[in-house]
Design a protein around this motif. Structure first.
Motif, PDB file in Angstrom:
ATOM      1  N   LEU A  16       0.865  -1.318   0.059  1.00  0.00           N
ATOM      2  CA  LEU A  16       0.013  -0.098   0.004  1.00  0.00           C
ATOM      3  C   LEU A  16       0.830   1.233   0.034  1.00  0.00           C
ATOM      4  O   LEU A  16       0.650   2.290  -0.650  1.00  0.00           O
ATOM      5  CB  LEU A  16      -0.849   0.121   1.304  1.00  0.00           C
ATOM      6  CG  LEU A  16      -1.991  -1.046   1.174  1.00  0.00           C
ATOM      7  CD1 LEU A  16      -2.840  -1.053   2.362  1.00  0.00           C
ATOM      8  CD2 LEU A  16      -2.816  -1.246   0.131  1.00  0.00           C
ATOM      9  N   ASP A  17       1.923   1.231   0.835  1.00  0.00           N
ATOM     10  CA  ASP A  17       2.754   2.517   0.724  1.00  0.00           C
ATOM     11  C   ASP A  17       3.647   2.404  -0.605  1.00  0.00           C
ATOM     12  O   ASP A  17       3.651   3.748  -0.983  1.00  0.00           O
ATOM     13  CB  ASP A  17       3.770   2.246   1.979  1.00  0.00           C
ATOM     14  CG  ASP A  17       3.436   2.110   3.157  1.00  0.00           C
ATOM     15  OD1 ASP A  17       2.310   2.916   3.358  1.00  0.00           O
ATOM     16  OD2 ASP A  17       4.045   1.704   4.217  1.00  0.00           O
ATOM     17  N   TRP A  18       3.868   1.237  -1.320  1.00  0.00           N
ATOM     18  CA  TRP A  18       4.499   1.487  -2.503  1.00  0.00           C
ATOM     19  C   TRP A  18       3.450   2.141  -3.647  1.00  0.00           C
ATOM     20  O   TRP A  18       3.728   3.068  -4.349  1.00  0.00           O
ATOM     21  CB  TRP A  18       4.883   0.003  -3.009  1.00  0.00           C
ATOM     22  CG  TRP A  18       5.715  -0.149  -4.529  1.00  0.00           C
ATOM     23  CD1 TRP A  18       6.953   0.071  -4.478  1.00  0.00           C
ATOM     24  CD2 TRP A  18       4.902  -0.057  -5.513  1.00  0.00           C
ATOM     25  NE1 TRP A  18       7.025  -0.138  -5.863  1.00  0.00           N
ATOM     26  CE2 TRP A  18       6.201  -0.024  -6.525  1.00  0.00           C
ATOM     27  CE3 TRP A  18       3.642   0.062  -5.959  1.00  0.00           C
ATOM     28  CZ2 TRP A  18       5.995  -0.095  -8.008  1.00  0.00           C
ATOM     29  CZ3 TRP A  18       3.517  -0.378  -7.348  1.00  0.00           C
ATOM     30  CH2 TRP A  18       4.431  -0.226  -8.324  1.00  0.00           C
ATOM     31  N   LEU A  19       2.291   1.660  -3.455  1.00  0.00           N
ATOM     32  CA  LEU A  19       1.150   2.372  -4.491  1.00  0.00           C
ATOM     33  C   LEU A  19       1.079   3.678  -3.954  1.00  0.00           C
ATOM     34  O   LEU A  19       0.674   4.450  -5.026  1.00  0.00           O
ATOM     35  CB  LEU A  19      -0.022   1.486  -4.391  1.00  0.00           C
ATOM     36  CG  LEU A  19      -1.200   1.840  -5.174  1.00  0.00           C
ATOM     37  CD1 LEU A  19      -0.874   1.560  -6.927  1.00  0.00           C
ATOM     38  CD2 LEU A  19      -2.340   0.815  -5.011  1.00  0.00           C
ATOM     39  N   GLU A  20       0.668   4.002  -2.675  1.00  0.00           N
ATOM     40  CA  GLU A  20       0.489   5.517  -2.538  1.00  0.00           C
ATOM     41  C   GLU A  20       1.817   6.348  -2.909  1.00  0.00           C
ATOM     42  O   GLU A  20       1.262   7.390  -3.213  1.00  0.00           O
ATOM     43  CB  GLU A  20       0.427   5.523  -0.972  1.00  0.00           C
ATOM     44  CG  GLU A  20       0.235   6.995  -0.268  1.00  0.00           C
ATOM     45  CD  GLU A  20      -1.129   7.630  -0.813  1.00  0.00           C
ATOM     46  OE1 GLU A  20      -0.872   8.829  -0.814  1.00  0.00           O
ATOM     47  OE2 GLU A  20      -1.877   7.094  -1.468  1.00  0.00           O
ATOM     48  N   GLU A  21       2.751   5.912  -2.807  1.00  0.00           N
ATOM     49  CA  GLU A  21       4.025   6.750  -3.044  1.00  0.00           C
ATOM     50  C   GLU A  21       4.024   7.074  -4.472  1.00  0.00           C
ATOM     51  O   GLU A  21       4.418   8.048  -4.930  1.00  0.00           O
ATOM     52  CB  GLU A  21       5.366   6.013  -2.527  1.00  0.00           C
ATOM     53  CG  GLU A  21       6.455   7.034  -2.813  1.00  0.00           C
ATOM     54  CD  GLU A  21       7.811   6.216  -2.366  1.00  0.00           C
ATOM     55  OE1 GLU A  21       8.840   7.153  -2.406  1.00  0.00           O
ATOM     56  OE2 GLU A  21       7.880   5.190  -1.839  1.00  0.00           O
TER      57      GLU A  21
END
Length: 264
Positions: free
Chosen positions: A17-22
């Motif tokens: 999720l952090d990868w997609l959000e960034e």
């Protein structure tokens, strides 16, 4: 200090999720859409839009499943529908959900637009969203018309004949419109193929695009308070919060403004 095992597992689980959000900001947008502030005096009437969207998603999923087994030819269309209904496991349920769900979808659209009209939610600055809603209603009705012919039985055939003839009576463009819908001089194989392509490709694409624009305008402009609320009547300043729940992001008891006795 050594990192706890639970923190390591949590970080590993949240990494996608952090990868997609960034890289996209999508997670923040979805979170804002789900947990944005709404007026504390909203009611069940405001759920008609979400109910209509849910009905459309049901139609989308069941339509894709039916398209896997449906054969859009006059010789095989009706027999393929009978095969779906009687021979496939759960076919009767999927077809019934799609068939009756179409009526539910249309009814919910009318109820939703009636609520918007009675609540005055079409006024400034939401005129564009009202226009998009009218286009959604017209497109949804056309989606129902194109799908009615697909079983290709006697009822579907003659109902489509009546509908096309009614459209053909429109001034100036009526005869041209009827000829385009028929795909020729009379209803036949070309008509069924044309209605199938419209029902499965063009009209759903238009509905998805209009729904996306509709949701964007709702998030941008906010939710309208009911006409009986103090804020809608101009008796409450915009910066004053109601005594009950202020929205999804700050949940609280409905009787938060009631004073407690000293003994409590």
């Amino acid at each position: 200090m050594p990192r706890k095992r639970s923190d390591t597992v949590k970080q590993a689980a949240l990494y996608p999720l952090d990868w997609l959000e960034e890289r996209s900001g999508l997670i923040g947008g979805v979170k804002y859409f789900l947990f944005r502030k709404v007026p504390g005096d909203t009611s069940w009437w405001h759920t008609l839009g979400s109910a209509t969207l849910t009905a459309f998603l049901v139609q989308l999923v069941t339509g894709v499943i039916l398209a896997m087994y449906y054969k859009p030819s006059p010789a095989e269309a009706h027999s393929s529908v009978e095969h779906i209904t009687h021979d496939l496991w759960g076919g009767w349920l999927v077809r019934g959900m799609h068939r009756w769900g179409a009526s539910v979808f249309i009814i919910l659209m009318f109820l939703h637009m009636g609520r918007v009209f009675l609540f005055g939610a079409y006024k400034y600055p939401r005129e564009l969203n009202w226009i998009v809603g009218v286009l959604l209603l017209a497109t949804g009705l056309f989606e129902g018309l194109t799908g009615y012919l697909l079983p290709f039985d006697q009822t579907a055939y003659w109902a489509t004949v009546v509908a096309i003839n009614i459209n053909g009576t429109a001034p100036f463009v009526g005869p041209f419109l009827a000829s385009v819908l028929r795909g020729g001089a009379e209803i036949g194989p070309d008509t069924l193929a044309r209605f199938y392509s419209l029902h499965m490709l063009l009209v759903p694409g238009a509905l998805i695009g209009l729904i996306g624009l509709h949701l964007y305008l709702i998030v941008r402009l906010g939710v309208t308070s009911p006409p009986w609320s103090k804020k809608a009547a101009g008796e409450m300043p915009d910066d004053e919060q109601p005594s009950g729940r202020s929205g999804l992001v700050q949940p609280g008891p409905r009787a938060a403004g009631v004073r407690r006795r000293p003994s409590e």
